[in-house]
Design an enzyme around this catalytic site. Structure first.
Site, PDB file in Angstrom:
ATOM      1  N   ASP A  97       0.791  -1.235   0.000  1.00 35.36           N
ATOM      2  CA  ASP A  97       0.000   0.000   0.000  1.00 35.36           C
ATOM      3  C   ASP A  97       0.817   1.277   0.000  1.00 35.36           C
ATOM      4  O   ASP A  97       0.381   2.307   0.517  1.00 35.36           O
ATOM      5  CB  ASP A  97      -0.931  -0.007   1.217  1.00 35.36           C
ATOM      6  CG  ASP A  97      -0.178  -0.264   2.518  1.00 35.36           C
ATOM      7  OD1 ASP A  97       1.048  -0.029   2.553  1.00 35.36           O
ATOM      8  OD2 ASP A  97      -0.802  -0.701   3.509  1.00 35.36           O
ATOM      9  N   GLU A 119      -0.404  -9.176  -1.087  1.00 36.77           N
ATOM     10  CA  GLU A 119      -0.969  -8.591   0.142  1.00 36.77           C
ATOM     11  C   GLU A 119      -2.169  -7.698  -0.206  1.00 36.77           C
ATOM     12  O   GLU A 119      -2.321  -6.579   0.283  1.00 36.77           O
ATOM     13  CB  GLU A 119       0.084  -7.807   0.941  1.00 36.77           C
ATOM     14  CG  GLU A 119      -0.285  -7.639   2.414  1.00 36.77           C
ATOM     15  CD  GLU A 119       0.743  -6.834   3.209  1.00 36.77           C
ATOM     16  OE1 GLU A 119       1.719  -7.450   3.692  1.00 36.77           O
ATOM     17  OE2 GLU A 119       0.583  -5.613   3.350  1.00 36.77           O
ATOM     18  N   GLU A 133      -2.000   5.150   2.957  1.00 38.07           N
ATOM     19  CA  GLU A 133      -1.982   3.735   2.587  1.00 38.07           C
ATOM     20  C   GLU A 133      -3.362   3.165   2.265  1.00 38.07           C
ATOM     21  O   GLU A 133      -3.502   2.333   1.365  1.00 38.07           O
ATOM     22  CB  GLU A 133      -1.325   2.908   3.708  1.00 38.07           C
ATOM     23  CG  GLU A 133       0.182   3.128   3.854  1.00 38.07           C
ATOM     24  CD  GLU A 133       0.548   4.351   4.683  1.00 38.07           C
ATOM     25  OE1 GLU A 133      -0.376   5.027   5.194  1.00 38.07           O
ATOM     26  OE2 GLU A 133       1.748   4.646   4.818  1.00 38.07           O
ATOM     27  N   HIS A 207       6.557   5.019  13.046  1.00 33.46           N
ATOM     28  CA  HIS A 207       6.894   5.886  11.907  1.00 33.46           C
ATOM     29  C   HIS A 207       5.696   6.455  11.158  1.00 33.46           C
ATOM     30  O   HIS A 207       5.835   7.368  10.356  1.00 33.46           O
ATOM     31  CB  HIS A 207       7.743   5.110  10.899  1.00 33.46           C
ATOM     32  CG  HIS A 207       6.969   4.046  10.156  1.00 33.46           C
ATOM     33  ND1 HIS A 207       6.237   4.321   9.015  1.00 33.46           N
ATOM     34  CD2 HIS A 207       6.784   2.736  10.391  1.00 33.46           C
ATOM     35  CE1 HIS A 207       5.655   3.214   8.600  1.00 33.46           C
ATOM     36  NE2 HIS A 207       5.967   2.235   9.410  1.00 33.46           N
ATOM     37  N   ARG A 209       2.746   8.247   9.237  1.00 39.53           N
ATOM     38  CA  ARG A 209       2.493   9.689   9.044  1.00 39.53           C
ATOM     39  C   ARG A 209       1.444  10.226  10.019  1.00 39.53           C
ATOM     40  O   ARG A 209       1.592  11.306  10.571  1.00 39.53           O
ATOM     41  CB  ARG A 209       2.019   9.926   7.607  1.00 39.53           C
ATOM     42  CG  ARG A 209       3.136  10.206   6.630  1.00 39.53           C
ATOM     43  CD  ARG A 209       2.564  10.369   5.221  1.00 39.53           C
ATOM     44  NE  ARG A 209       3.512  10.964   4.286  1.00 39.53           N
ATOM     45  CZ  ARG A 209       4.573  10.358   3.775  1.00 39.53           C
ATOM     46  NH1 ARG A 209       4.861   9.127   4.131  1.00 39.53           N
ATOM     47  NH2 ARG A 209       5.358  10.974   2.908  1.00 39.53           N
ATOM     48  N   HIS A 240      13.344   5.199  12.384  1.00 34.49           N
ATOM     49  CA  HIS A 240      13.111   5.365  10.943  1.00 34.49           C
ATOM     50  C   HIS A 240      13.847   6.612  10.449  1.00 34.49           C
ATOM     51  O   HIS A 240      13.962   7.589  11.195  1.00 34.49           O
ATOM     52  CB  HIS A 240      11.598   5.503  10.739  1.00 34.49           C
ATOM     53  CG  HIS A 240      11.142   5.425   9.319  1.00 34.49           C
ATOM     54  ND1 HIS A 240      11.406   6.407   8.394  1.00 34.49           N
ATOM     55  CD2 HIS A 240      10.425   4.487   8.653  1.00 34.49           C
ATOM     56  CE1 HIS A 240      10.868   6.083   7.233  1.00 34.49           C
ATOM     57  NE2 HIS A 240      10.269   4.911   7.362  1.00 34.49           N
TER      58      HIS A 240
HETATM   59  C1  UD1 Z   1       6.775   4.857   3.448  1.00 36.48           C
HETATM   60  C2  UD1 Z   1       5.376   4.458   3.006  1.00 36.48           C
HETATM   61  C3  UD1 Z   1       4.637   3.783   4.153  1.00 36.48           C
HETATM   62  C4  UD1 Z   1       5.455   2.642   4.737  1.00 36.48           C
HETATM   63  C5  UD1 Z   1       6.847   3.141   5.103  1.00 36.48           C
HETATM   64  C6  UD1 Z   1       7.705   1.975   5.543  1.00 36.48           C
HETATM   65  C7  UD1 Z   1       4.228   5.918   1.398  1.00 36.48           C
HETATM   66  C8  UD1 Z   1       3.498   7.186   1.195  1.00 36.48           C
HETATM   67  N1  UD1 Z   1       4.636   5.653   2.658  1.00 36.48           N
HETATM   68  O1  UD1 Z   1       6.634   5.851   4.461  1.00 36.48           O
HETATM   69  O2  UD1 Z   1       3.406   3.275   3.665  1.00 36.48           O
HETATM   70  O3  UD1 Z   1       4.811   2.179   5.905  1.00 36.48           O
HETATM   71  O4  UD1 Z   1       7.458   3.727   3.943  1.00 36.48           O
HETATM   72  O5  UD1 Z   1       8.856   2.390   6.188  1.00 36.48           O
HETATM   73  O6  UD1 Z   1       4.433   5.199   0.457  1.00 36.48           O
HETATM   74  N2  UD1 Z   1      14.313   8.233   4.299  1.00 36.48           N
HETATM   75  C9  UD1 Z   1      15.686   8.150   4.180  1.00 36.48           C
HETATM   76  N3  UD1 Z   1      16.236   6.936   3.847  1.00 36.48           N
HETATM   77  C10 UD1 Z   1      15.489   5.815   3.650  1.00 36.48           C
HETATM   78  C11 UD1 Z   1      14.095   5.905   3.791  1.00 36.48           C
HETATM   79  C12 UD1 Z   1      13.522   7.131   4.102  1.00 36.48           C
HETATM   80  O7  UD1 Z   1      16.402   9.133   4.358  1.00 36.48           O
HETATM   81  O8  UD1 Z   1      16.054   4.768   3.346  1.00 36.48           O
HETATM   82  C13 UD1 Z   1      13.706   9.546   4.632  1.00 36.48           C
HETATM   83  C14 UD1 Z   1      13.738  10.540   3.454  1.00 36.48           C
HETATM   84  O9  UD1 Z   1      13.990  11.816   3.955  1.00 36.48           O
HETATM   85  C15 UD1 Z   1      12.308  10.464   2.909  1.00 36.48           C
HETATM   86  C16 UD1 Z   1      11.527  10.253   4.182  1.00 36.48           C
HETATM   87  O10 UD1 Z   1      12.328   9.362   4.965  1.00 36.48           O
HETATM   88  O11 UD1 Z   1      11.912  11.616   2.213  1.00 36.48           O
HETATM   89  C17 UD1 Z   1      10.141   9.688   4.036  1.00 36.48           C
HETATM   90  O12 UD1 Z   1      10.113   8.547   3.178  1.00 36.48           O
HETATM   91  P1  UD1 Z   1       8.710   8.115   2.479  1.00 36.48           P
HETATM   92  O13 UD1 Z   1       8.926   6.861   1.712  1.00 36.48           O
HETATM   93  O14 UD1 Z   1       8.137   9.272   1.741  1.00 36.48           O
HETATM   94  O15 UD1 Z   1       7.762   7.903   3.710  1.00 36.48           O
HETATM   95  P2  UD1 Z   1       7.809   6.827   4.878  1.00 36.48           P
HETATM   96  O16 UD1 Z   1       7.343   7.479   6.112  1.00 36.48           O
HETATM   97  O17 UD1 Z   1       9.119   6.135   4.856  1.00 36.48           O
HETATM   98  N1  UDP Z   2      12.415  -3.642  10.127  1.00 36.14           N
HETATM   99  C1  UDP Z   2      13.781  -3.693   9.879  1.00 36.14           C
HETATM  100  N2  UDP Z   2      14.606  -2.876  10.591  1.00 36.14           N
HETATM  101  C2  UDP Z   2      14.153  -2.008  11.523  1.00 36.14           C
HETATM  102  C3  UDP Z   2      12.746  -1.951  11.761  1.00 36.14           C
HETATM  103  C4  UDP Z   2      11.903  -2.771  11.045  1.00 36.14           C
HETATM  104  O1  UDP Z   2      14.220  -4.473   9.049  1.00 36.14           O
HETATM  105  O2  UDP Z   2      14.963  -1.304  12.136  1.00 36.14           O
HETATM  106  C5  UDP Z   2      11.509  -4.499   9.336  1.00 36.14           C
HETATM  107  C6  UDP Z   2      10.521  -5.327  10.114  1.00 36.14           C
HETATM  108  O3  UDP Z   2      11.072  -6.607  10.369  1.00 36.14           O
HETATM  109  C7  UDP Z   2       9.309  -5.415   9.190  1.00 36.14           C
HETATM  110  C8  UDP Z   2       9.448  -4.211   8.297  1.00 36.14           C
HETATM  111  O4  UDP Z   2      10.722  -3.643   8.549  1.00 36.14           O
HETATM  112  O5  UDP Z   2       9.361  -6.575   8.363  1.00 36.14           O
HETATM  113  C9  UDP Z   2       8.371  -3.205   8.570  1.00 36.14           C
HETATM  114  O6  UDP Z   2       8.631  -2.044   7.854  1.00 36.14           O
HETATM  115  P1  UDP Z   2       8.104  -0.624   8.280  1.00 36.14           P
HETATM  116  O7  UDP Z   2       7.768  -0.633   9.722  1.00 36.14           O
HETATM  117  O8  UDP Z   2       9.102   0.360   7.771  1.00 36.14           O
HETATM  118  O9  UDP Z   2       6.814  -0.460   7.368  1.00 36.14           O
HETATM  119  P2  UDP Z   2       5.296  -0.980   7.455  1.00 36.14           P
HETATM  120  O10 UDP Z   2       5.314  -2.456   7.614  1.00 36.14           O
HETATM  121  O11 UDP Z   2       4.653  -0.260   8.580  1.00 36.14           O
HETATM  122  O12 UDP Z   2       4.726  -0.539   6.155  1.00 36.14           O
END
Ligand code: UD1
Ligand code: UDP
Length: 368
Positions: A97, A119, A133, A207, A209, A240
């Site tokens: 999602d 999923e 999501e 994490h 939003r 995160h």
């Molecule tokens: C995204 C997904 C969310 C998922 C989450 C898992 C969307 C809108 N959101 O949210 O559904 O639960 O990922 O973790 O698709 N960043 C880094 N390095 C990384 C990853 C993220 O620096 O490896 C920082 C960046 O500044 C980036 C920000 O995190 O702009 C947000 O990343 P984004 O993918 O937009 O949103 P998430 O909160 O990670």
């Molecule tokens: N996870 C990881 N390292 C971390 C925290 C979580 O590998 O420090 C893994 C966790 O095992 C799970 C996945 O990340 O499988 C969940 O991802 P996240 O919480 O980013 O996203 P969501 O599942 O909420 O979309």
């Protein structure tokens, strides 16, 4: 030979999609796999690719420090356009999602390429929770041709929306497949050496939003009070990389004794630390699915969940984000061993670890 393109971009999609990529590799005599990452995440995605030792065929490298949903969506749409035109896969697979999930599905639809949604069918029926999501998954399911629903509940959700019954398959969740790549009996980690082995480890992730801001501040206050009140508890919080989450976590929890703020852990480290924890506090989706397999209670830091199977099985409890309630619920599990055992011994409702092979055999049946 069937040509399957997997498209993903964030950490959780990678964890749940790479077992399928590995299964495609095993079946390379009859399936050609193409792996595309949008790079919606960077470091957190690369950590997972490294564990599975997969180098993507295409990496759109789209992540920005302060990316917007619109910027990401348009970037993914325009970058995927030429790749889909060149590769012409028989089917694309998306997962879950995220913005990558929805934008990739739309790109495939514009090229009239069939879409498999791994999923599929998770719902809260609440437009803004989780945001974005819930709409990403509903919109993706409008475009989907093959629905890989993890459980009976997700299948029922899809039927309520009148999606084609003969294209909905219950496969289990591929996150259970992923555990086979990570859990090891001889695990050790720096964090464990910094902890008193007699203490109880609580693993925390947060994490989402809709939790950024007051809800997160309230939970972190509860954590601060918890370690003051309970001297035998240590909290490990892999934060995160979202700049917003980083700022709130540091503001409340930096330099708090027995609270370890660490960088995001690799999947192997996270799963093994989870297996050694006493309980888990999380607003993550994937964590709610994998923890039951590790026999760890999860207190869910949200108002609702699209994973009601875990609540029904007794392994998850929705506790919201209010400081007093979060503290009370954690202390209940620390002090009441009956309540703890009930949650820790509940049965995992998310599958048997063979979902990836199941998904491929369904695709093969329909596309050959
Ligand atoms: C995204 C997904 C969310 C998922 C989450 C898992 C969307 C809108 N959101 O949210 O559904 O639960 O990922 O973790 O698709 N960043 C880094 N390095 C990384 C990853 C993220 O620096 O490896 C920082 C960046 O500044 C980036 C920000 O995190 O702009 C947000 O990343 P984004 O993918 O937009 O949103 P998430 O909160 O990670
Ligand atoms: N996870 C990881 N390292 C971390 C925290 C979580 O590998 O420090 C893994 C966790 O095992 C799970 C996945 O990340 O499988 C969940 O991802 P996240 O919480 O980013 O996203 P969501 O599942 O909420 O979309």
């Amino acid at each position: 030979m069937i040509k399957i393109m997997t498209i993903f971009g964030t950490r959780p999609e990678a964890i749940k999609m790479l077992p399928i990529v590995k299964e495609i590799e095993k079946q390379s005599h009859k399936i050609k796999g193409i792996t595309v990452v949008t790079g919606q995440h960077r470091e957190m995605l690369d950590q997972v690719l490294a564990v599975f030792q997969v180098t993507p065929d295409y990496d759109l490298a789209l992540m920005n420090q302060n990316q917007t949903l619109t910027g990401l969506t348009t970037g993914i749409l325009s970058e995927l356009d030429s790749i889909l035109m060149i590769e012409k896969p028989d089917i694309i697979l998306v997962h879950g999602d995220t913005t990558t999930t929805f934008a990739a599905s739309l790109a495939a639809f514009y090229h009239r390429i069939p879409i498999g949604h791994v999923e599929a069918g998770l719902r809260t029926w609440d437009k803004y929770s989780p945001f974005p999501e819930e709409m990403n998954r509903q919109l993706t399911d409008v475009l989907t041709d093959f629905y890989f629903a993890p459980t009976e509940v997700s299948k029922e959700n899809l039927l309520k929306e009148n999606h084609r019954a003969d294209r909905i398959f219950i496969t289990g969740n591929t996150v259970i497949d992923a555990l086979q790549y990570s859990i090891t009996p001889d695990f050790n980690h720096d964090i464990l050496t910094k902890m008193d082995p007699k203490n109880k480890l609580i693993l925390l992730t947060m994490h989402r939003r809709e939790n950024q801001g007051e809800p997160m501040e309230n939970v972190f206050q509860a954590i601060k009070q918890l370690v003051q009140r309970q001297p035998d508890v240590e909290v490990v919080f892999p934060v995160h990389l979202s700049p917003t989450v980083q700022a709130i976590a540091k503001k409340h929890l930096a330099d708090v004794a027995r609270v370890h703020l660490v960088e995001p852990l690799s999947m192997v480290d996270f799963h093994n630390l989870a297996a050694r924890s006493y309980l888990i506090l999380s607003d993550s989706g994937g964590v709610q699915e994998e923890a039951p397999s590790l026999h760890k209670p999860v207190l869910v830091l949200r108002q609702e969940t699209e994973r009601p199977e875990g609540v029904q099985a007794g392994t998850l409890k929705i506790i919201g984000t209010e400081t007093k309630n979060v503290l009370t619920e954690i202390e209940k599990l620390l002090l009441d061993s009956n309540a703890y055992q009930k949650m820790a011994t509940a049965k995992n409702p998310y599958g048997d670890g063979r979902s990836s092979a199941r998904i491929l055999s369904i695709i093969e049946q329909y596309l050959t």
